[in-house]
Design a protein around this motif. Sequence first.
Motif, mmCIF file in Angstrom:
data_model
loop_
_atom_site.group_PDB
_atom_site.id
_atom_site.type_symbol
_atom_site.label_atom_id
_atom_site.label_comp_id
_atom_site.label_asym_id
_atom_site.label_seq_id
_atom_site.Cartn_x
_atom_site.Cartn_y
_atom_site.Cartn_z
ATOM 1 N N LYS A 1 0.777 -1.221 -0.096
ATOM 2 C CA LYS A 1 0.000 0.048 0.088
ATOM 3 C C LYS A 1 0.883 1.216 -0.031
ATOM 4 C CE LYS A 1 -4.288 -1.759 2.213
ATOM 5 N NZ LYS A 1 -5.120 -1.974 3.456
ATOM 6 N N SER A 2 1.708 1.351 0.846
ATOM 7 C CA SER A 2 3.040 2.559 0.809
ATOM 8 C C SER A 2 3.482 2.718 -0.592
ATOM 9 C CB SER A 2 3.745 2.281 1.896
ATOM 10 O OG SER A 2 4.691 1.225 1.676
ATOM 11 N N ILE A 3 3.756 1.502 -1.218
ATOM 12 C CA ILE A 3 4.611 1.923 -2.606
ATOM 13 C C ILE A 3 3.365 2.003 -3.425
ATOM 14 C CG2 ILE A 3 5.657 0.412 -4.490
ATOM 15 C CD1 ILE A 3 6.849 -1.326 -2.365
ATOM 16 N N ALA A 4 2.235 1.617 -3.358
ATOM 17 C CA ALA A 4 1.132 2.140 -4.364
ATOM 18 C C ALA A 4 0.599 3.543 -4.183
ATOM 19 C CB ALA A 4 0.100 1.098 -4.107
ATOM 20 N N ALA A 5 1.066 4.140 -3.114
ATOM 21 C CA ALA A 5 0.841 5.524 -2.884
ATOM 22 C C ALA A 5 1.684 6.502 -3.177
ATOM 23 C CB ALA A 5 0.427 5.728 -1.373
ATOM 24 N N VAL A 6 2.859 5.901 -3.852
ATOM 25 C CA VAL A 6 4.165 6.756 -4.402
ATOM 26 C C VAL A 6 3.793 7.180 -5.888
ATOM 27 C CG1 VAL A 6 6.506 6.776 -4.889
ATOM 28 C CG2 VAL A 6 5.795 5.588 -2.762
ATOM 29 N N GLY B 1 -3.387 11.571 0.799
ATOM 30 C CA GLY B 1 -2.805 10.154 1.232
ATOM 31 C C GLY B 1 -1.604 9.721 -0.045
ATOM 32 N N HIS B 2 -1.179 10.362 -0.810
ATOM 33 C CA HIS B 2 -0.164 9.810 -1.550
ATOM 34 C C HIS B 2 1.174 10.842 -1.231
ATOM 35 C CE1 HIS B 2 -3.676 8.383 -3.456
ATOM 36 N NE2 HIS B 2 -3.169 7.543 -4.071
#
Length: 698
Positions: free
Chosen positions: A29-34, A98-99
Motif C-alpha cells: 500500500k505504501s508503494i502504491a501511494a507513491v 494520502g499519496h
Amino acid sequence: MRTHTATTATTTAKSTTAKSTTAKSTTAKSIAAVRNLGILAHVDAGKTTVTERILYLAGLTHKRGEVHDGTTVTDFDPQERERGITIFAAAVSCDWAGHRINLIDTPGHVDFADEVERSLRVLDGAVAVFDAVAGVEPQSESVWRQAERHGVPRIAFVNKLDRAGADLDTALASIRERLHPHPLAVQLPIGTEESFTGVVDLLRLRALTWDEDGTLHEGPVPAHLQAAATERRRLLDEAVAELHPQALEEFCARAALGTDTLTAALRDLTRTGEAVVVLCGSAYRNRGIEPLLDAAVAYLPSPLDVAPTRCADGTHHREADPRQPLTALAFKVTAAPTGRLTHLRLYSGTLHKGDTVLDTTTGRTERVARILTLHHDETDLALPGDIVAVVGPKHTRVGATLCDADHPIALEAPVRTEAVVTVAVEARRAADTDKLAAALARLAEEDPSLRVATDPETGQRTLSGLGELHLEVAVEKIRRQTGVEAVVGRPRVALRETLLEGVTGFTYRHAKQDGGAGQFAHLVLDVHPLPPGTEEQFTFTSTVTGGRVPREYVQAVEAGCRDALAEGPLGGHPVTGVAVTLTDGATHPKDSSELAFRTAARLGVREALRASRMHLLEPLAEVSVTVPEDTLGAVLGDLAARRGHVRSTGTGHGTTARVNALVPLAELFGYAGRLRGRTQGRGTFTTRPAGYAPAPAG
C-alpha cells in the motif's frame, strides 16, 4: 500435552503468517501511494511556478515562491535565480490526498536536455506544461518525445489561461497536430484572459473557482456554461468510448459513461499512452493546481503499476518488491568539495543505512553511510519506488547500477547526448591551474554531457557541452564555487566527416614480426556511404564464406572498424554514415589473432577512407524566432547572412511575427545580443538540435 503443544505451535505459525501478510500488504500500500513525477515544458511555460504552487498547496512551503523574485524552492542555484530559468533538475517531495509525490522540476532550455533525459530515466509519470498562448513550442516537443522514448505516461496542463490571447481549444489543436492524436480535455475554462476565474470539471459537472488569494470554491456549473459543459462531456464520453473497449460497452448500452467508468478509462488510456488527459489553469494566479494534483494521483502510475525494470541486455527483470534483491540506479551526482551526494531511484529490494552494495559499472563495492530523503532528512531505509540521496559511495557515476553483491544486475543507463560545442579553458593565474583541473573534473562527474579533454597538439584543456549557455553556466559555476577565474576561448562546433563515395574490394594486409609471436591478418573490405535517412551511423556485415575468417576474428574486425571511425582523414573528426562489409580474408596458422585482425581493420578502414571521397558535416540548429513585425525584415536578413534557411514565417500574438529556420550552429554564437540589438530588446528565440549538414568548402 502433545496436543496442547501442537495447537500452540499451529496458533503461533498462523499468527506469524498473519503478521507477515499484514506487513506485506502495508508495504504494498505504501508503494502504491507513491508517484514519481516530472514537470516538463518549454522554457518560460511556467513549470517552475506550477511546482512552487504544488509545494505550497501540499503544505511544504508557507509562502508561494516566485521565479521573478528569485524565491523558488526548486530553482535554488544562484545562476538559476539570476537568469530566471531552470538549469539543474531539482527533486522535491510532498504529500497529497494520502499519496507521496516525488517531483522533479526539469530544465526547459535545450542546452540542458541531458538533465531531462536523466530525470525521465527514473520517473514513472510526467506533467507536461504548455503556454495557453504559444501552444506546443520547440522544446515542449523535444521533451515530449524524450518522455515518449522512455515510455513515461503523461498528462498535460495548459497554463497561463489568464494571458491575453490564451485559448484552450487552440492549445488542444496544437497538441493534437504536433504531439498526440487524442488529447482529452477534462475541464472547460470559466472566463477568458483577465476574466479567467476557474474551470468546469467535466467528469463531475461541477464548477471550481478561485478567489484572488487562491481559495478554492466548488459549486454548480454557471447557467451560461451548462449547455457547453454538457456538450463537452458528451464529446469526452464519445472519444473515450472509441479508445477503450470496456467504456464502449457501457456507452453502447447507456449512450453515456458513468463517472467511475470514465475515470477508470482515462487512467487506463493515460498509462498505455493511447490518450492524454488535458487540464488547464493559471499557476501564477493560483488557479487549477488542486485538480491537477488530483489528476496526477488518479491517472499516473505508481511504481507497482509500471512494468518490472529490466537489465540492459533484457535477460533479467526486477519487480517493485522489497523482498527481491536490491536494484537501484544512480541518476544524479553532486560532487561538492565538501563531499558527494549520489541520488538513487530504487526499483527493488530494501536499502538500509550501513549496507554495502555492488556498483556493477565499476565492479567496486560501496558503503552507504547515510540515506537522505528529498528534504535531506535522514532515514534508516529506502523501499522500491523511493528516490533518495545517499552519502558514502566514492566512485559511483551517473548511470551506475547499485545492487546486491550476491545478485548482480546492470540496468540500462540514461542516454548521453554528444557534445556539440567546445571551448578552450585555462586559469587566468598559473597558480590556479590545478584547482581549475580539479573543478572541471567535478563538473564532468556531475554532468556527463560535459566533456573535459586536453588538446594533444596545443596542450590546451578543452571543455565541451551541448551549447553556448551550457558552457557559460559551467565556467561561472567554477568561478563561484572555487574562486578560480578562467579564460575561455572562442567556441568551436563539433564537426563530423562522412563519405560521398566509397571503395569496393579494398585489400589490406597486416603483417608484423618483431622476434616473438607475430601478427597477421588479411582483409578485403567494401566501404560505402549509408543510404540517406538511415538511423544508424555505422553498420557492419560479413559475407565471408567457408570459414576463411573465423567468427571470433569477424567480431574483432567490427571493433577495429569502430576504432577507425573515431577519427576521420579530413581533420580527425568522428566519421558517420558508413557501411563496411567484410567480403574476404585470410589467416596465418600461428600469427593470426583477434588483436591482429582488430589492428588490420583499424588501419585498413583508415586507408580506405583516405582513398574515398569525403565531406565535412557541421551541426544545424532549428531556430524559432519571435520578433515585432516592424523588425522582421532586418531579422530575416540577419538569418540569411548566417547561412540560415528560412522554413516558415507567420504571425504570432498581436503584432509579432514568428520565423522558423535552420541555421548552422557555428553561426549562432552571439546571436542573442545581435537579435536584441535589431529588435530593441523585444525579440526572443529558441533553438534545438537539427542534425548535421554538409559544411561549405574551405
